[in-house]
Design an enzyme around this catalytic site. Structure first.
Site, PDB file in Angstrom:
ATOM      1  N   GLY A  15       0.820  -1.219   0.000  1.00  0.00           N
ATOM      2  CA  GLY A  15       0.000   0.000   0.000  1.00  0.00           C
ATOM      3  C   GLY A  15       0.849   1.262   0.000  1.00  0.00           C
ATOM      4  O   GLY A  15       0.581   2.205  -0.754  1.00  0.00           O
ATOM      5  N   GLU A  34      10.821   3.433   6.193  1.00  0.00           N
ATOM      6  CA  GLU A  34      10.748   1.976   6.377  1.00  0.00           C
ATOM      7  C   GLU A  34      11.897   1.510   7.276  1.00  0.00           C
ATOM      8  O   GLU A  34      13.068   1.783   6.992  1.00  0.00           O
ATOM      9  CB  GLU A  34      10.816   1.270   5.022  1.00  0.00           C
ATOM     10  CG  GLU A  34      10.820  -0.250   5.098  1.00  0.00           C
ATOM     11  CD  GLU A  34       9.627  -0.850   5.838  1.00  0.00           C
ATOM     12  OE1 GLU A  34       8.487  -0.690   5.361  1.00  0.00           O
ATOM     13  OE2 GLU A  34       9.832  -1.447   6.912  1.00  0.00           O
ATOM     14  N   THR A  41       5.249  -7.041   3.670  1.00  0.00           N
ATOM     15  CA  THR A  41       4.845  -8.441   3.890  1.00  0.00           C
ATOM     16  C   THR A  41       4.760  -9.202   2.577  1.00  0.00           C
ATOM     17  O   THR A  41       5.299 -10.306   2.449  1.00  0.00           O
ATOM     18  CB  THR A  41       3.483  -8.480   4.605  1.00  0.00           C
ATOM     19  OG1 THR A  41       3.595  -7.783   5.835  1.00  0.00           O
ATOM     20  CG2 THR A  41       3.047  -9.919   4.874  1.00  0.00           C
ATOM     21  N   LYS A  50       5.940 -17.106  -0.466  1.00  0.00           N
ATOM     22  CA  LYS A  50       5.005 -18.215  -0.209  1.00  0.00           C
ATOM     23  C   LYS A  50       4.631 -18.919  -1.507  1.00  0.00           C
ATOM     24  O   LYS A  50       4.665 -20.144  -1.615  1.00  0.00           O
ATOM     25  CB  LYS A  50       3.758 -17.660   0.512  1.00  0.00           C
ATOM     26  CG  LYS A  50       2.672 -18.656   0.859  1.00  0.00           C
ATOM     27  CD  LYS A  50       1.661 -18.937  -0.221  1.00  0.00           C
ATOM     28  CE  LYS A  50       1.011 -17.756  -0.873  1.00  0.00           C
ATOM     29  NZ  LYS A  50       0.015 -17.078  -0.069  1.00  0.00           N
ATOM     30  N   ILE A 182      -3.019 -18.991   6.236  1.00  0.00           N
ATOM     31  CA  ILE A 182      -1.589 -19.283   6.384  1.00  0.00           C
ATOM     32  C   ILE A 182      -1.383 -20.711   6.853  1.00  0.00           C
ATOM     33  O   ILE A 182      -0.490 -21.419   6.366  1.00  0.00           O
ATOM     34  CB  ILE A 182      -0.932 -18.249   7.339  1.00  0.00           C
ATOM     35  CG1 ILE A 182      -1.006 -16.853   6.696  1.00  0.00           C
ATOM     36  CG2 ILE A 182       0.493 -18.634   7.676  1.00  0.00           C
ATOM     37  CD1 ILE A 182      -0.450 -15.727   7.534  1.00  0.00           C
ATOM     38  N   GLU A 185      -2.078 -23.073   3.841  1.00  0.00           N
ATOM     39  CA  GLU A 185      -1.043 -22.952   2.806  1.00  0.00           C
ATOM     40  C   GLU A 185       0.259 -23.599   3.269  1.00  0.00           C
ATOM     41  O   GLU A 185       0.887 -24.375   2.528  1.00  0.00           O
ATOM     42  CB  GLU A 185      -0.825 -21.484   2.445  1.00  0.00           C
ATOM     43  CG  GLU A 185      -2.028 -20.890   1.721  1.00  0.00           C
ATOM     44  CD  GLU A 185      -1.882 -19.424   1.332  1.00  0.00           C
ATOM     45  OE1 GLU A 185      -2.664 -18.964   0.511  1.00  0.00           O
ATOM     46  OE2 GLU A 185      -0.976 -18.740   1.863  1.00  0.00           O
ATOM     47  N   GLY A 267      -3.539 -15.888  12.972  1.00  0.00           N
ATOM     48  CA  GLY A 267      -4.043 -14.569  12.626  1.00  0.00           C
ATOM     49  C   GLY A 267      -2.965 -13.505  12.651  1.00  0.00           C
ATOM     50  O   GLY A 267      -1.850 -13.729  13.117  1.00  0.00           O
ATOM     51  N   ASP A 307      -3.417  -3.278   5.576  1.00  0.00           N
ATOM     52  CA  ASP A 307      -3.751  -4.144   6.711  1.00  0.00           C
ATOM     53  C   ASP A 307      -3.880  -3.393   8.033  1.00  0.00           C
ATOM     54  O   ASP A 307      -4.536  -3.880   8.953  1.00  0.00           O
ATOM     55  CB  ASP A 307      -2.679  -5.236   6.883  1.00  0.00           C
ATOM     56  CG  ASP A 307      -2.733  -6.288   5.779  1.00  0.00           C
ATOM     57  OD1 ASP A 307      -3.499  -6.091   4.810  1.00  0.00           O
ATOM     58  OD2 ASP A 307      -2.003  -7.291   5.879  1.00  0.00           O
ATOM     59  N   HIS A 442     -12.959 -26.786 -24.650  1.00  0.00           N
ATOM     60  CA  HIS A 442     -12.797 -28.194 -24.326  1.00  0.00           C
ATOM     61  C   HIS A 442     -11.465 -28.741 -24.818  1.00  0.00           C
ATOM     62  O   HIS A 442     -11.031 -28.371 -25.910  1.00  0.00           O
ATOM     63  CB  HIS A 442     -13.944 -28.969 -25.002  1.00  0.00           C
ATOM     64  CG  HIS A 442     -13.935 -30.421 -24.686  1.00  0.00           C
ATOM     65  ND1 HIS A 442     -14.344 -30.911 -23.464  1.00  0.00           N
ATOM     66  CD2 HIS A 442     -13.561 -31.491 -25.435  1.00  0.00           C
ATOM     67  CE1 HIS A 442     -14.218 -32.231 -23.471  1.00  0.00           C
ATOM     68  NE2 HIS A 442     -13.748 -32.605 -24.650  1.00  0.00           N
TER      69      HIS A 442
HETATM   70  P1  NDP Z   1      -6.818 -16.296   9.551  1.00  0.00           P
HETATM   71  O1  NDP Z   1      -7.667 -15.296  10.266  1.00  0.00           O
HETATM   72  O2  NDP Z   1      -7.141 -16.664   8.151  1.00  0.00           O
HETATM   73  O3  NDP Z   1      -6.804 -17.642  10.390  1.00  0.00           O
HETATM   74  C1  NDP Z   1      -6.414 -17.673  11.734  1.00  0.00           C
HETATM   75  C2  NDP Z   1      -6.660 -19.070  12.240  1.00  0.00           C
HETATM   76  O4  NDP Z   1      -6.122 -19.201  13.554  1.00  0.00           O
HETATM   77  C3  NDP Z   1      -8.143 -19.422  12.343  1.00  0.00           C
HETATM   78  O5  NDP Z   1      -8.302 -20.772  12.017  1.00  0.00           O
HETATM   79  C4  NDP Z   1      -8.420 -19.164  13.818  1.00  0.00           C
HETATM   80  O6  NDP Z   1      -9.505 -19.917  14.298  1.00  0.00           O
HETATM   81  C5  NDP Z   1      -7.144 -19.643  14.451  1.00  0.00           C
HETATM   82  N1  NDP Z   1      -6.840 -19.075  15.747  1.00  0.00           N
HETATM   83  C6  NDP Z   1      -6.853 -17.772  16.117  1.00  0.00           C
HETATM   84  N2  NDP Z   1      -6.469 -17.650  17.403  1.00  0.00           N
HETATM   85  C7  NDP Z   1      -6.224 -18.894  17.864  1.00  0.00           C
HETATM   86  C8  NDP Z   1      -5.819 -19.413  19.113  1.00  0.00           C
HETATM   87  N3  NDP Z   1      -5.586 -18.623  20.151  1.00  0.00           N
HETATM   88  N4  NDP Z   1      -5.660 -20.757  19.234  1.00  0.00           N
HETATM   89  C9  NDP Z   1      -5.908 -21.581  18.185  1.00  0.00           C
HETATM   90  N5  NDP Z   1      -6.300 -21.140  16.965  1.00  0.00           N
HETATM   91  C10 NDP Z   1      -6.460 -19.808  16.813  1.00  0.00           C
HETATM   92  O7  NDP Z   1      -5.335 -15.731   9.711  1.00  0.00           O
HETATM   93  P2  NDP Z   1      -3.987 -16.114   8.982  1.00  0.00           P
HETATM   94  O8  NDP Z   1      -2.939 -15.847  10.001  1.00  0.00           O
HETATM   95  O9  NDP Z   1      -4.044 -17.446   8.348  1.00  0.00           O
HETATM   96  O10 NDP Z   1      -3.920 -15.033   7.821  1.00  0.00           O
HETATM   97  C11 NDP Z   1      -4.036 -13.654   8.146  1.00  0.00           C
HETATM   98  C12 NDP Z   1      -4.555 -12.874   6.983  1.00  0.00           C
HETATM   99  O11 NDP Z   1      -3.534 -12.749   6.011  1.00  0.00           O
HETATM  100  C13 NDP Z   1      -5.707 -13.509   6.235  1.00  0.00           C
HETATM  101  O12 NDP Z   1      -6.932 -13.254   6.846  1.00  0.00           O
HETATM  102  C14 NDP Z   1      -5.593 -12.875   4.877  1.00  0.00           C
HETATM  103  O13 NDP Z   1      -6.232 -11.615   4.938  1.00  0.00           O
HETATM  104  C15 NDP Z   1      -4.113 -12.692   4.724  1.00  0.00           C
HETATM  105  N6  NDP Z   1      -3.538 -13.771   3.893  1.00  0.00           N
HETATM  106  C16 NDP Z   1      -3.942 -13.919   2.608  1.00  0.00           C
HETATM  107  C17 NDP Z   1      -3.434 -14.915   1.822  1.00  0.00           C
HETATM  108  C18 NDP Z   1      -3.927 -15.071   0.427  1.00  0.00           C
HETATM  109  O14 NDP Z   1      -4.515 -14.149  -0.115  1.00  0.00           O
HETATM  110  N7  NDP Z   1      -3.708 -16.235  -0.210  1.00  0.00           N
HETATM  111  C19 NDP Z   1      -2.421 -15.845   2.316  1.00  0.00           C
HETATM  112  C20 NDP Z   1      -2.078 -15.615   3.683  1.00  0.00           C
HETATM  113  C21 NDP Z   1      -2.606 -14.611   4.427  1.00  0.00           C
HETATM  114  P3  NDP Z   1     -11.025 -19.395  14.128  1.00  0.00           P
HETATM  115  O15 NDP Z   1     -11.385 -19.589  12.690  1.00  0.00           O
HETATM  116  O16 NDP Z   1     -11.780 -20.270  15.051  1.00  0.00           O
HETATM  117  O17 NDP Z   1     -11.015 -17.957  14.533  1.00  0.00           O
END
Ligand code: NDP
Length: 454
Positions: A15, A34, A41, A50, A182, A185, A267, A307, A442
């Site tokens: 951004g 920076e 990221t 990734k 994440i 992936e 997250g 973000d 096809h």
């Molecule tokens: P996400 O929000 O996608 O997933 C977080 C996961 O962690 C969820 O399954 C959540 O569970 C779990 N969680 C959270 N807190 C805890 C805890 N204390 N104990 C156990 N499990 C927990 O976050 P990510 O870190 O995977 O990715 C962050 C962001 O980065 C994404 O939302 C996206 O915006 C971006 N991103 C995009 C990508 C792409 O475009 N391909 C690739 C990677 C990242 P619950 O569902 O129950 O809350």
């Protein structure tokens, strides 16, 4: 003594870079601050490295399938160290490229961490301990987010996604915590590179927020491939030495899982630390900086994109927000960003990509009786000779009364590429009849989108 600019951008990620270069192209005098590597990221520790790891790890399946296509490749062991080294070299190249782009755009790169002294003044602490004082009419906060670790004993022993790109080698077994982007992936990447993966998911399904059937298709494929996914499981502690193979994850039910590393993919949060937002009077809501549709914070001269605003946390969205800000403020071309109908992909193996509403969202918004669902679930031709491998899912969610396609979902090879194009049609308001009128190409997987029976 302070240095004067029209715009100070905090953060040289997707951004911030986009906004700085666009503002400079409109004639603004711009400084970008920076403290870490230019690229942010996406380029340094996210999307780009990734995706390269995804490509690298996908060879496992290709090599396994090769004999059925007449390539009698004997079983070979992956060499993750080489892959990781090559990925880091590519990141270094891109980092330099982005520094060059800034130079060519006439943007001044100020290295160090910035903090507000007041709404128009930013103090930059440089690595050598010296400080620079910058002043500007406007400041853009584009500092992004950071991985968030759960508050459990030993959390600092675990990796976050940033750390994986810096590894020299991979352990035999890894516990991945989380069920989101994440986690899925990296579970697939690590599995493809020969690591035994146990994924702990606190809920009862993967990828919350995505179409449930699509997330189940990903889950089925990941489990079939050999990834062990344990639902309703969360870690309560991580113990161990900082030596490979010597960690133990204790779950909330008391189970102990030995492993060589733990990935905490639980997250991300906006990275507000050290900005001294109070000095500028910038309001924070929860963990994020709220902004209006023009990317403006509560302080009229201070804006935020990407973000750090925790809206749609994706690179292309941050880029568009940054450019919209620059065009509006410095280019006399006011415009706002459309946060609706953003196509999104999870680069799991197989990929999941989607645009528009999931079946669950469509039912919640329109009612179950008001929508139709069309789907195709099959083993793609690429898997015909190996006679195994993940089945593809293609799914359309349609509003019955208008015939409009509300959501388009795919799990399978090249899902991201296919959904990117479908997003054009969905954005134009395409109906199922429009899809049906399109001649099939096809043989392809995507032709199923235009041949689904009514
Ligand atoms: P996400 O929000 O996608 O997933 C977080 C996961 O962690 C969820 O399954 C959540 O569970 C779990 N969680 C959270 N807190 C805890 C805890 N204390 N104990 C156990 N499990 C927990 O976050 P990510 O870190 O995977 O990715 C962050 C962001 O980065 C994404 O939302 C996206 O915006 C971006 N991103 C995009 C990508 C792409 O475009 N391909 C690739 C990677 C990242 P619950 O569902 O129950 O809350």
């Amino acid at each position: 003594m302070s240095e004067h600019f029209d715009l100070i951008v905090l953060g040289a990620g997707s951004g911030g870079l986009a906004a700085a270069k666009r503002a400079a192209s409109h004639g603004a005098r711009v400084a970008i601050v920076e403290g870490d590597r230019v690229g942010g990221t996406c380029v340094i520790r996210g999307c780009v490295p990734k995706k390269l790891l995804v490509y690298g790890s996908a060879y496992a399946q290709l090599l396994a399938d090769a004999p059925s296509y007449g390539w009698p490749v004997p079983p070979v062991q992956p060499d993750p160290a080489t892959l990781l080294r090559h990925v880091r070299a590519e990141v270094d190249r891109l980092n330099q490229l982005h520094i060059g782009f800034l130079e060519r755009a006439g943007v001044e790169l100020v290295r160090g961490w910035g903090r507000f002294a007041d709404a128009g003044t930013v103090i930059v602490s440089q690595a050598d301990g010296a400080e620079r004082e910058l002043r500007a009419e406007r400041v853009l906060i584009a500092v992004g987010g950071r991985p968030h670790r759960p508050a459990i004993p030993g959390a600092d022993l675990g990796w976050v996604s940033d750390d994986l790109f810096l590894l020299e080698s991979l352990p035999e077994a890894v516990v991945v915590v989380g069920g989101g982007f994440i986690a899925c992936e990296f579970a697939c990447i690590l599995h493809g590179l020969g690591v035994k993966v146990t994924q702990l998911v606190r809920g009862d399904h993967l990828l919350r927020g995505f179409d449930r059937e699509a997330s189940l298709a990903v889950q089925e494929a990941m489990e079939e491939a050999g990834i062990e996914i344990r639902f309703a499981h969360s870690p309560s502690a991580i113990t161990g030495q900082c030596a490979p193979g010597e960690y133990t994850v204790t779950t909330q039910s008391g189970e102990q899982i030995p492993c060589g590393g733990v990935l905490l993919a639980t997250g991300r949060r906006p990275f507000l630390q050290g900005l001294n937002l109070e000095a500028a009077g910038v309001a924070v809501e929860g963990h994020r900086i709220p902004v209006d549709a023009d990317q403006r914070t509560n302080v009229p001269s201070i804006y935020a994109v990407g973000d750090v605003t925790d809206r749609v946390n994706l690179t292309p969205v941050a880029v568009d927000e940054g450019r919209a800000f620059a065009d509006s403020v410095f280019g006399q071309r006011p415009r706002q960003v459309n946060h609706e109908l953003v196509a999104v992909a999870v680069f799991s193996q197989p990929e999941l990509a989607a645009v528009g509403l999931s079946e669950e969202q469509a039912v919640a918004r329109h009612g179950a009786g008001a929508i139709r669902v069309h789907r195709a679930r099959f083993r793609p031709m690429s898997q015909a000779l190996p006679a195994r491998g993940p089945r593809a899912l293609l799914k359309l969610v349609v509003e019955t009364a208008s015939d409009r396609v509300l959501g388009c979902h795919m799990v399978g090879d090249h899902a991201a590429e296919i959904i990117q194009m479908a997003a054009i049609a969905i954005g134009m308001g395409a109906t199922k009849a429009d899809f049906d009128r399109t001649m099939a190409l096809h043989p392809s997987v995507a032709e199923e989108f235009v041949t689904m029976p009514n």
